[in-house]
Design a protein around this motif. Structure first.
Motif, PDB file in Angstrom:
ATOM      1  N   LYS A  57      -9.359  20.151  -8.401  1.00  0.00           N
ATOM      2  CA  LYS A  57      -9.974  20.555  -7.132  1.00  0.00           C
ATOM      3  C   LYS A  57     -10.115  19.359  -6.203  1.00  0.00           C
ATOM      4  CE  LYS A  57     -14.202  22.541  -5.214  1.00  0.00           C
ATOM      5  NZ  LYS A  57     -15.544  23.128  -5.537  1.00  0.00           N
ATOM      6  N   GLN A  58     -10.583  18.239  -6.732  1.00  0.00           N
ATOM      7  CA  GLN A  58     -10.784  17.045  -5.917  1.00  0.00           C
ATOM      8  C   GLN A  58      -9.467  16.524  -5.359  1.00  0.00           C
ATOM      9  OE1 GLN A  58     -12.792  14.592  -8.796  1.00  0.00           O
ATOM     10  NE2 GLN A  58     -14.836  15.356  -8.250  1.00  0.00           N
ATOM     11  N   ARG A  59      -8.402  16.684  -6.111  1.00  0.00           N
ATOM     12  CA  ARG A  59      -7.091  16.224  -5.662  1.00  0.00           C
ATOM     13  C   ARG A  59      -6.344  17.300  -4.877  1.00  0.00           C
ATOM     14  NH1 ARG A  59      -5.075  11.867  -8.814  1.00  0.00           N
ATOM     15  NH2 ARG A  59      -2.965  12.712  -8.696  1.00  0.00           N
ATOM     16  N   ALA A  60      -6.988  18.455  -4.712  1.00  0.00           N
ATOM     17  CA  ALA A  60      -6.392  19.576  -3.971  1.00  0.00           C
ATOM     18  C   ALA A  60      -5.036  19.973  -4.549  1.00  0.00           C
ATOM     19  CB  ALA A  60      -6.256  19.224  -2.490  1.00  0.00           C
ATOM     20  N   GLU A  61      -4.954  19.937  -5.882  1.00  0.00           N
ATOM     21  CA  GLU A  61      -3.707  20.350  -6.520  1.00  0.00           C
ATOM     22  C   GLU A  61      -3.550  21.859  -6.398  1.00  0.00           C
ATOM     23  OE1 GLU A  61      -3.300  18.985 -10.501  1.00  0.00           O
ATOM     24  OE2 GLU A  61      -3.675  16.881  -9.996  1.00  0.00           O
ATOM     25  N   PRO A  62      -2.436  22.329  -5.912  1.00  0.00           N
ATOM     26  CA  PRO A  62      -2.244  23.773  -5.749  1.00  0.00           C
ATOM     27  C   PRO A  62      -1.915  24.445  -7.072  1.00  0.00           C
ATOM     28  CG  PRO A  62      -0.250  22.621  -5.113  1.00  0.00           C
ATOM     29  CD  PRO A  62      -1.258  21.555  -5.450  1.00  0.00           C
ATOM     30  N   GLY A  63      -2.151  25.750  -7.118  1.00  0.00           N
ATOM     31  CA  GLY A  63      -1.760  26.505  -8.304  1.00  0.00           C
ATOM     32  C   GLY A  63      -2.804  27.491  -8.753  1.00  0.00           C
ATOM     33  N   ASP A  64      -2.364  28.426  -9.573  1.00  0.00           N
ATOM     34  CA  ASP A  64      -3.228  29.467 -10.098  1.00  0.00           C
ATOM     35  C   ASP A  64      -3.713  29.109 -11.499  1.00  0.00           C
ATOM     36  OD1 ASP A  64      -2.789  30.954  -7.761  1.00  0.00           O
ATOM     37  OD2 ASP A  64      -0.990  31.893  -8.603  1.00  0.00           O
ATOM     38  N   LEU A  65      -4.487  30.016 -12.081  1.00  0.00           N
ATOM     39  CA  LEU A  65      -5.040  29.829 -13.418  1.00  0.00           C
ATOM     40  C   LEU A  65      -4.493  30.914 -14.342  1.00  0.00           C
ATOM     41  CD1 LEU A  65      -8.768  29.293 -12.345  1.00  0.00           C
ATOM     42  CD2 LEU A  65      -7.035  27.525 -12.756  1.00  0.00           C
ATOM     43  N   LEU A  66      -4.336  30.566 -15.629  1.00  0.00           N
ATOM     44  CA  LEU A  66      -3.768  31.517 -16.591  1.00  0.00           C
ATOM     45  C   LEU A  66      -4.454  31.343 -17.936  1.00  0.00           C
ATOM     46  CD1 LEU A  66      -1.538  33.518 -17.588  1.00  0.00           C
ATOM     47  CD2 LEU A  66      -0.086  31.500 -17.999  1.00  0.00           C
ATOM     48  N   GLU A  67      -4.800  32.478 -18.557  1.00  0.00           N
ATOM     49  CA  GLU A  67      -5.299  32.449 -19.927  1.00  0.00           C
ATOM     50  C   GLU A  67      -4.518  33.479 -20.735  1.00  0.00           C
ATOM     51  OE1 GLU A  67      -9.206  31.350 -21.204  1.00  0.00           O
ATOM     52  OE2 GLU A  67      -9.536  33.381 -21.969  1.00  0.00           O
ATOM     53  N   VAL A  68      -3.943  33.036 -21.835  1.00  0.00           N
ATOM     54  CA  VAL A  68      -3.175  33.915 -22.721  1.00  0.00           C
ATOM     55  C   VAL A  68      -3.963  34.057 -24.016  1.00  0.00           C
ATOM     56  CG1 VAL A  68      -0.967  34.282 -23.878  1.00  0.00           C
ATOM     57  CG2 VAL A  68      -1.045  33.019 -21.708  1.00  0.00           C
ATOM     58  N   GLY A  69      -4.590  35.215 -24.197  1.00  0.00           N
ATOM     59  CA  GLY A  69      -5.490  35.453 -25.313  1.00  0.00           C
ATOM     60  C   GLY A  69      -6.917  35.223 -24.851  1.00  0.00           C
ATOM     61  N   ALA A  70      -7.710  36.282 -24.823  1.00  0.00           N
ATOM     62  CA  ALA A  70      -9.031  36.170 -24.194  1.00  0.00           C
ATOM     63  C   ALA A  70     -10.196  36.491 -25.101  1.00  0.00           C
ATOM     64  CB  ALA A  70      -9.086  37.107 -22.975  1.00  0.00           C
ATOM     65  N   TYR A  71      -9.990  37.208 -26.189  1.00  0.00           N
ATOM     66  CA  TYR A  71     -11.067  37.697 -27.048  1.00  0.00           C
ATOM     67  C   TYR A  71     -12.111  38.389 -26.183  1.00  0.00           C
ATOM     68  CZ  TYR A  71     -14.277  37.960 -31.018  1.00  0.00           C
ATOM     69  OH  TYR A  71     -15.119  38.421 -32.003  1.00  0.00           O
ATOM     70  N   MET A  72     -13.384  37.972 -26.241  1.00  0.00           N
ATOM     71  CA  MET A  72     -14.437  38.632 -25.480  1.00  0.00           C
ATOM     72  C   MET A  72     -14.673  38.007 -24.104  1.00  0.00           C
ATOM     73  SD  MET A  72     -15.622  41.230 -27.138  1.00  0.00           S
ATOM     74  CE  MET A  72     -15.790  41.942 -28.775  1.00  0.00           C
ATOM     75  N   GLY A  73     -13.888  36.970 -23.773  1.00  0.00           N
ATOM     76  CA  GLY A  73     -13.948  36.442 -22.414  1.00  0.00           C
ATOM     77  C   GLY A  73     -14.725  35.159 -22.218  1.00  0.00           C
ATOM     78  N   LYS A  74     -15.146  34.497 -23.279  1.00  0.00           N
ATOM     79  CA  LYS A  74     -16.007  33.321 -23.124  1.00  0.00           C
ATOM     80  C   LYS A  74     -15.332  32.217 -22.304  1.00  0.00           C
ATOM     81  CE  LYS A  74     -19.493  30.876 -25.720  1.00  0.00           C
ATOM     82  NZ  LYS A  74     -20.226  30.894 -27.003  1.00  0.00           N
ATOM     83  N   SER A  75     -14.140  31.795 -22.716  1.00  0.00           N
ATOM     84  CA  SER A  75     -13.469  30.736 -21.966  1.00  0.00           C
ATOM     85  C   SER A  75     -12.945  31.243 -20.631  1.00  0.00           C
ATOM     86  CB  SER A  75     -12.329  30.139 -22.791  1.00  0.00           C
ATOM     87  OG  SER A  75     -11.392  31.132 -23.161  1.00  0.00           O
ATOM     88  N   ALA A  76     -12.600  32.522 -20.547  1.00  0.00           N
ATOM     89  CA  ALA A  76     -12.138  33.089 -19.271  1.00  0.00           C
ATOM     90  C   ALA A  76     -13.260  33.089 -18.242  1.00  0.00           C
ATOM     91  CB  ALA A  76     -11.608  34.507 -19.482  1.00  0.00           C
ATOM     92  N   ILE A  77     -14.458  33.439 -18.659  1.00  0.00           N
ATOM     93  CA  ILE A  77     -15.613  33.405 -17.751  1.00  0.00           C
ATOM     94  C   ILE A  77     -15.814  32.000 -17.212  1.00  0.00           C
ATOM     95  CG2 ILE A  77     -18.139  33.610 -17.672  1.00  0.00           C
ATOM     96  CD1 ILE A  77     -17.804  35.898 -19.783  1.00  0.00           C
ATOM     97  N   PHE A  78     -15.712  31.012 -18.105  1.00  0.00           N
ATOM     98  CA  PHE A  78     -15.890  29.621 -17.702  1.00  0.00           C
ATOM     99  C   PHE A  78     -14.782  29.202 -16.744  1.00  0.00           C
ATOM    100  CE2 PHE A  78     -15.708  25.049 -18.139  1.00  0.00           C
ATOM    101  CZ  PHE A  78     -17.046  24.669 -18.246  1.00  0.00           C
ATOM    102  N   THR A  79     -13.534  29.479 -17.103  1.00  0.00           N
ATOM    103  CA  THR A  79     -12.403  29.082 -16.268  1.00  0.00           C
ATOM    104  C   THR A  79     -12.432  29.770 -14.923  1.00  0.00           C
ATOM    105  OG1 THR A  79     -11.070  28.729 -18.258  1.00  0.00           O
ATOM    106  CG2 THR A  79      -9.880  28.967 -16.177  1.00  0.00           C
ATOM    107  N   GLY A  80     -12.849  31.028 -14.911  1.00  0.00           N
ATOM    108  CA  GLY A  80     -12.905  31.771 -13.653  1.00  0.00           C
ATOM    109  C   GLY A  80     -13.840  31.169 -12.631  1.00  0.00           C
ATOM    110  N   SER A  81     -14.765  30.340 -13.074  1.00  0.00           N
ATOM    111  CA  SER A  81     -15.694  29.689 -12.144  1.00  0.00           C
ATOM    112  C   SER A  81     -14.991  28.649 -11.276  1.00  0.00           C
ATOM    113  CB  SER A  81     -16.824  29.007 -12.926  1.00  0.00           C
ATOM    114  OG  SER A  81     -17.541  29.957 -13.692  1.00  0.00           O
TER     115      SER A  81
END
Length: 304
Positions: free
Chosen positions: A36-60
C-alpha cells in the motif's frame, strides 16, 4: 455433520475457526501495508479459505477498485477419490454459508467467491493481476503444484505468494511442491515461519532487506538468516509475537468476554498414614497359613 447455520456470528477474529497464527498475521500486515505504501497495483487472491479467518484479515487490505477473489470447494464435490477423502477427513463442517456469514461479520461486502476446484481460478482471474496470493487449498502434491503454477501466472512481477503447510508432517505433498518451486521453478523465498513460506518470482532483495530492518525493531519475533539453494532465507519464530491490529467486527456487542481467572484450589492436607493393623488382618484372612504365620510373628512384640 455440524450444523454451521446455528453457529453464532463471530465478534472477533479469534472467534473464527482456523489456523492463522500471530507471526503470520504480522507478516501479512507488513507485506500488505508495504504494498500500500509503495502504491503497488494489483488484486488479492486466496485459494482455500476454510471458515474465512485469513480471508477476513486479508480483506481488510483491499483498496477501492481492487478485487479480492476467494476460491474453495466448500461443501461442493471434489474431482477425485483422494481429494474427496481429504475433504471428508479435514473439512467436513465447511460450508459456503458459514464462510460468508463469518466474512460479513467483519466486512460490508463479500469477496468474489469461486466455489469449485482451485484449477478453475485462472478462468476467473486475469493474468498478472494479483499483488498478493495465499495458497491454502488441497494438500496433495499434484494439486499444490498446479496451484503454484497457476498463481505464478496470476501474480504481478512484484507480487508475493504465501504457501501454507509447507512443512507440516501430514502434508508432505505441499513440501514437495513448495521446494520444487524454489529449486526448479524460480521462486525466491523471502522468509518462512512455522507454518508458511513467503516468496516472490520478482526481485526479492529489497523486500528481504526491509523485512530484516523491521524484524530488528521487534523484540517479540526471533529470526535468523540462512542460505538455502544459494539464496538468503529468513527464518522467523513468533511464539511470543503480539497480534497486529485486528479487523473490526460489525457486531462489537457480541464480543466474547474473557473468562474470569479460576480461584486456586486449596491443597488438602496429606491424610495420615493408615495403621498397619488392617493390612495384617487382610493378610491373615487372605494369604495362605504358612505366610500369615510369618507376618503375624514378625509384627508381634517380643515376649519374655
Amino acid at each position: 455433520m455440524e450444523d454451521t447455520e446455528q453457529l453464532p456470528a463471530p465478534a472477533r477474529l479469534a472467534d473464527v475457526k482456523g489456523w492463522f497464527f500471530a507471526a503470520d498475521q504480522l507478516l501479512f500486515d507488513w507485506l500488505l501495508t508495504r504494498q500500500k505504501q509503495r502504491a503497488e497495483p494489483g488484486d488479492l487472491l486466496e485459494v482455500g479459505a476454510y471458515m474465512g479467518k485469513s480471508a477476513i484479515f486479508t480483506g481488510s487490505y483491499q483498496r477501492v477498485g481492487e478485487r479480492f477473489t476467494v476460491c474453495d470447494l466448500f461443501d461442493g464435490p471434489a474431482d477425485d477419490t483422494a481429494n474427496s477423502e481429504e475433504m471428508a477427513r479435514s473439512y467436513s463442517t465447511l460450508t459456503r454459508r458459514a464462510f460468508e456469514a463469518n466474512y460479513l461479520s467483519f466486512h460490508d461486502e463479500l469477496p468474489v467467491v469461486i466455489q469449485g476446484l482451485s484449477s478453475v481460478v485462472p478462468d476467473h482471474v486475469e493474468p498478472k493481476s494479483c499483488r498478493f496470493a495465499h495458497i491454502d487449498a488441497s494438500h496433495l502434491y499434484e494439486h499444490v503444484h498446479g496451484d503454484i503454477t497457476n498463481v505464478r501466472e496470476l501474480l504481478t512481477p512484484a507480487g508475493v505468494v504465501v504457501l501454507d503447510d509447507f512443512r507440516a508432517e501430514h502434508c508432505p505433498g505441499v513440501a514437495a511442491a513448495a521446494w520444487q518451486a524454489v529449486t526448479t521453478g524460480g521462486l525466491h523465498v523471502l522468509c518462512i515461519t512455522g507454518t508458511k513460506m513467503y516468496g516472490t518470482w520478482g526481485d526479492p532483495e529489497a523486500i528481504r532487506a526491509e523485512l530484516l530492518e523491521w524484524l530488528a525493531t521487534r523484540d517479540d519475533m526471533w529470526h535468523e538468516v540462512q542460505s538455502v539453494a544459494g539464496e538468503t532465507l529468513i527464518r522467523i519464530s513468533g511464539k511470543k509475537a503480539k497480534l497486529p491490529a485486528q479487523p473490526k467486527s460489525r457486531h462489537p456487542e457480541r464480543a466474547v468476554k474473557a473468562a474470569p481467572k479460576a480461584e486456586p484450589v486449596p491443597v488438602a492436607a496429606a491424610a495420615p498414614r493408615p495403621a498397619s493393623r488392617p493390612l495384617r488382618r487382610l493378610a491373615v484372612n487372605v494369604l495362605p497359613p504358612f505366610i500369615t504365620k510369618a507376618v503375624v510373628s514378625a509384627k508381634r512384640p517380643d515376649r519374655a
